[in-house]
Design an enzyme around this catalytic site. Sequence first.
Site, PDB file in Angstrom:
ATOM      1  CE1 TYR A  98      -8.234  -3.665   2.316  1.00  0.00           C
ATOM      2  CE2 TYR A  98      -9.317  -5.093   0.739  1.00  0.00           C
ATOM      3  CZ  TYR A  98      -9.015  -4.767   2.038  1.00  0.00           C
ATOM      4  OH  TYR A  98      -9.499  -5.548   3.060  1.00  0.00           O
TER       5      TYR A  98
ATOM      6  CG  LEU B 287      -2.055 -18.519   3.326  1.00  0.00           C
ATOM      7  CD1 LEU B 287      -1.703 -18.329   1.854  1.00  0.00           C
ATOM      8  CD2 LEU B 287      -1.618 -19.899   3.797  1.00  0.00           C
TER       9      LEU B 287
ATOM     10  CD1 TRP C 223      -4.695  -4.246   1.400  1.00  0.00           C
ATOM     11  CD2 TRP C 223      -4.527  -5.721   3.071  1.00  0.00           C
ATOM     12  NE1 TRP C 223      -3.992  -3.636   2.424  1.00  0.00           N
ATOM     13  CE2 TRP C 223      -3.874  -4.519   3.460  1.00  0.00           C
ATOM     14  CE3 TRP C 223      -4.562  -6.792   3.965  1.00  0.00           C
ATOM     15  CZ2 TRP C 223      -3.252  -4.374   4.702  1.00  0.00           C
ATOM     16  CZ3 TRP C 223      -3.942  -6.642   5.214  1.00  0.00           C
ATOM     17  CH2 TRP C 223      -3.293  -5.447   5.566  1.00  0.00           C
TER      18      TRP C 223
END
Length: 331
Positions: free
Chosen positions: A57, A221, A21
């Site tokens: 994306y 994350l 992405w």
Amino acid sequence: MEYRNIGNSGLRLSAITFGAWAAGGWMWGGTERKDAVRAIRASFDEGVTSIDTAPIYGQGDSEEIVAEAIEGLGRDKVQIITKFGMRWNLAKGDLAMKSRNNRGEAIEVYKYAGRESIIKECKDSLRRLKTDYIDLYQIHWPDSTTPIQESMETVAELIKEGKVRYAGVCNYNTGQMKEADKYVNIISNQVPYSMIKREIEKTVVPFALENNKSIIAYSPLERGLLTGKMLPGHQFEEGDHRANLYYFRDENLEKVNSFLNSIKHLADDRQASLSQLVLRWTIEQPGITIALAGARNAIQSVQNAKAINVKLYPDEINFITAELNKLELVR
């Protein structure tokens, strides 16, 4: 690297999969194509053979970057995961958002997964990716305007034609997964999951475990929040979507970093980074088969890949989870 079977299929993906992405630039403040290509190639050298991308994306940029990065590696050596159902060039379906492309031009993004649209999207993805098949083809978001049956039967047709190997979904709840599975074998559900976003543990994870479906965790994350590198006062580049997320308010950055400091000794003991510790914890959670890790340069992608070398004992995993349960963010 570790490689894991996806659902009840013959598809094996690297436990740490490259998430492309950010490589596409869109909603991340742009991209540097050469750096993105190097990032993918560097991760491949570390054993990351699987890459997750999507047409939306960068409005095709990410898929083209993936094609450039894997050229010459051998198509059978990599697994390409891409998606359908997010149209920026067709005003049909559910309006998902108003945004801007990498050139700064206004666009409207629609969630639409009608039959004719999926067939076109698959053709376009194959062209951009410079391949004749997609390993795992996923609906990007639920589309309330199209019956799930229509969408999934179309993917089943693409599988019969050899253009797609396996079908998956993204952001589906358990009811939607059950319905989709009636029309094509759904082997995975790609959903958001991180240390601070664990809602799927209540329903989606138990369903996946009971029905032999894999969970592909995206944003493990939490868009950089769990790296320990983001401090209060952080300034995002123009166009970076993170600037508007409550996770990144100064008070929450302080809370998250305090939690990360409480587990940092485990990373230090292994000469690992906090990011690597977080990724390892993620793929050790029940039902979580794969963690997608994005990177915008080779240093980041190599660090992500090396998370697989971090070994955690059960009592250490439990300690991390106990510390995590004390964390309360402010909305």
